[in-house]
Design a protein around this motif. Structure first.
Motif, mmCIF file in Angstrom:
data_model
loop_
_atom_site.group_PDB
_atom_site.id
_atom_site.type_symbol
_atom_site.label_atom_id
_atom_site.label_comp_id
_atom_site.label_asym_id
_atom_site.label_seq_id
_atom_site.Cartn_x
_atom_site.Cartn_y
_atom_site.Cartn_z
ATOM 1 N N ALA A 76 0.588 -1.227 -0.014
ATOM 2 C CA ALA A 76 -0.087 0.126 0.059
ATOM 3 C C ALA A 76 0.931 1.446 -0.233
ATOM 4 O O ALA A 76 0.337 2.225 -0.532
ATOM 5 C CB ALA A 76 -0.963 0.058 1.265
ATOM 6 N N PHE A 77 2.086 1.166 0.478
ATOM 7 C CA PHE A 77 2.628 2.504 1.132
ATOM 8 C C PHE A 77 4.147 2.662 0.389
ATOM 9 O O PHE A 77 4.861 3.738 0.582
ATOM 10 C CB PHE A 77 2.703 2.756 2.385
ATOM 11 N N TRP A 78 4.407 1.387 -0.043
ATOM 12 C CA TRP A 78 5.867 1.573 -0.665
ATOM 13 C C TRP A 78 5.893 1.498 -2.252
ATOM 14 O O TRP A 78 4.976 1.037 -2.912
ATOM 15 C CB TRP A 78 6.829 0.335 -0.502
ATOM 16 N N PRO A 79 6.697 2.194 -2.959
ATOM 17 C CA PRO A 79 7.602 3.338 -2.290
ATOM 18 C C PRO A 79 6.909 4.416 -1.639
ATOM 19 O O PRO A 79 5.768 4.925 -2.207
ATOM 20 C CB PRO A 79 8.395 3.807 -3.495
ATOM 21 N N GLY A 80 7.292 5.020 -0.481
ATOM 22 C CA GLY A 80 6.714 6.056 0.138
ATOM 23 C C GLY A 80 7.183 6.339 1.338
ATOM 24 O O GLY A 80 8.266 5.470 2.039
ATOM 25 N N PRO A 81 6.523 7.249 2.329
ATOM 26 C CA PRO A 81 7.202 7.766 3.626
ATOM 27 C C PRO A 81 6.542 6.660 4.701
ATOM 28 O O PRO A 81 6.330 7.457 5.688
ATOM 29 C CB PRO A 81 6.551 9.104 3.798
ATOM 30 N N LEU A 82 6.801 5.570 4.664
ATOM 31 C CA LEU A 82 6.630 4.561 5.492
ATOM 32 C C LEU A 82 7.755 3.906 5.974
ATOM 33 O O LEU A 82 8.284 3.182 5.022
ATOM 34 C CB LEU A 82 5.353 3.659 5.556
ATOM 35 N N THR A 83 8.385 3.830 7.280
ATOM 36 C CA THR A 83 9.320 3.052 7.576
ATOM 37 C C THR A 83 8.870 1.995 8.578
ATOM 38 O O THR A 83 7.910 2.190 9.619
ATOM 39 C CB THR A 83 10.509 3.951 8.770
ATOM 40 N N MET A 84 9.028 0.662 8.315
ATOM 41 C CA MET A 84 8.463 -0.553 9.017
ATOM 42 C C MET A 84 9.737 -0.866 9.980
ATOM 43 O O MET A 84 10.905 -1.353 9.544
ATOM 44 C CB MET A 84 7.981 -1.440 8.414
#
Length: 331
Positions: A76-84
């Protein structure tokens, strides 16, 4: 890009663009290069670094467990501003994780960052490209000014689209559910995460009281400009009365908090510049670090920010996470 790749292969560090802020990057497979990130930033080794990857396949190699919730959120969120933040694979250098058994991973959403990661072929460890505890950079010129003495090479990708660091999410898989904790607020909100998990039919629980040491930027003070930032919670209060209170309290502040030096003008605070941000929280977030840097360069004793009544709600929380930590005093 070719020069950046060579510097990285030789064990150096570079500044590179992402959609959030500029990062100070090194290859994760060269221990001396990882150490150079800390020494260049003057960053304590207890503050972990985020590993940037070009693909989910790369991400899976640096974590010991990749569960269904991790996959759903990455889709849903990669590439993007979410670090897991996930269990660390034993191959990941403990310097990156500050000795913790977890590692923060993200895939940046910037064409030059992804191209560089693909060309290098190895994930890059990268915190924000600024001196420890100071205002994060959102342009190549910010990085060059910050590290002018270190002569850091910067890949210029223009101004950052989002303007604050990624959301950091701790993900823990159990047999019956997924337990999640937001370690650092960012552009991706709790409601965004919940919607994805609900749509996938996953059972989850958000836990608020957790150990934030697993996230960068967890200290009480961070993102601080080069002159004191004063936040006033009463938008009707006069600057003169604010400064009078500030001068009374400033001398009682410690010189240093959690390795971050608190700036206190020797002669007291007499002049100020008011920090103005857009009424739209997305625009305000994009402006924040650039405006802080610009205001600090104008020769005033402090920056004064008034919190307004409309600055409420989930979308504003990430911005005020940064402002609260950047402020020397909140009155």
């Amino acid at each position: 890009m070719a020069k950046a790749k060579i510097i990285l292969e030789e064990g150096g560090v570079i500044g590179f663009p992402t959609e959030t802020v500029y990062g100070l990057a090194a290859r994760i497979d060269i221990p001396s290069a990882i150490e150079k990130i800390f020494t260049t930033k003057e960053r304590p080794f207890f503050d972990p670094l985020i590993v940037h990857v070009a693909s989910i396949e790369q991400a899976k190699k640096v974590t010991a467990f990749w569960g269904p919730a991790t996959q759903a959120l990455a889709d849903a969120f990669w590439p993007g501003p979410l670090t897991m933040v996930l269990p660390r694979d034993p191959s990941v250098n403990a310097m990156i994780t500050s000795g913790l058994e977890s590692v923060g991973i993200r895939m940046p959403n910037h064409p030059l960052a992804l191209e560089l990661l693909q060309q290098v072929g190895v994930p890059l460890a990268a915190p924000s490209a600024n001196k420890f505890g100071r205002t994060s950079p959102t342009s190549a010129s910010h990085v060059r000014v910050e590290f002018r003495n270190e002569n850091v090479f910067v890949v210029d990708g223009g101004d950052c689209e989002i303007g604050i660091e990624s959301t950091v999410l701790l993900v823990r898989h159990f047999a019956d559910k997924v337990v999640l904790s937001i370690l650092r607020r960012g552009h991706i909100l709790k409601s965004d995460l919940e919607q994805v998990l609900q749509n996938k039919g996953l059972t989850y629980e958000f836990v608020e009281q957790i150990d934030r040491r697993e996230s960068p930027g967890h200290m009480k003070h961070h993102y601080m400009p080069s002159v004191p930032l004063i936040m006033c919670l009463d938008p009707q209060r006069s600057p003169e009365s604010v400064l009078a209170e500030v001068n009374g309290k400033m001398k009682d502040l410690p010189d240093e908090i959690e390795s971050i030096r608190i700036i206190k003008p020797e002669g007291g605070i007499h002049s100020y510049e008011v920090l103005k941000l857009s009424a739209d929280p997305l625009l305000a977030t994009r402006e924040l670090y650039g405006h802080l840097r610009e205001s600090a360069s104008h020769g005033k004793d402090c920056i004064l920010f008034y919190r307004e009544a409309h600055q409420q709600g989930e979308r504003w929380e990430s911005l005020f996470d940064r402002l609260n930590k950047a402020a020397s005093l909140i009155i």
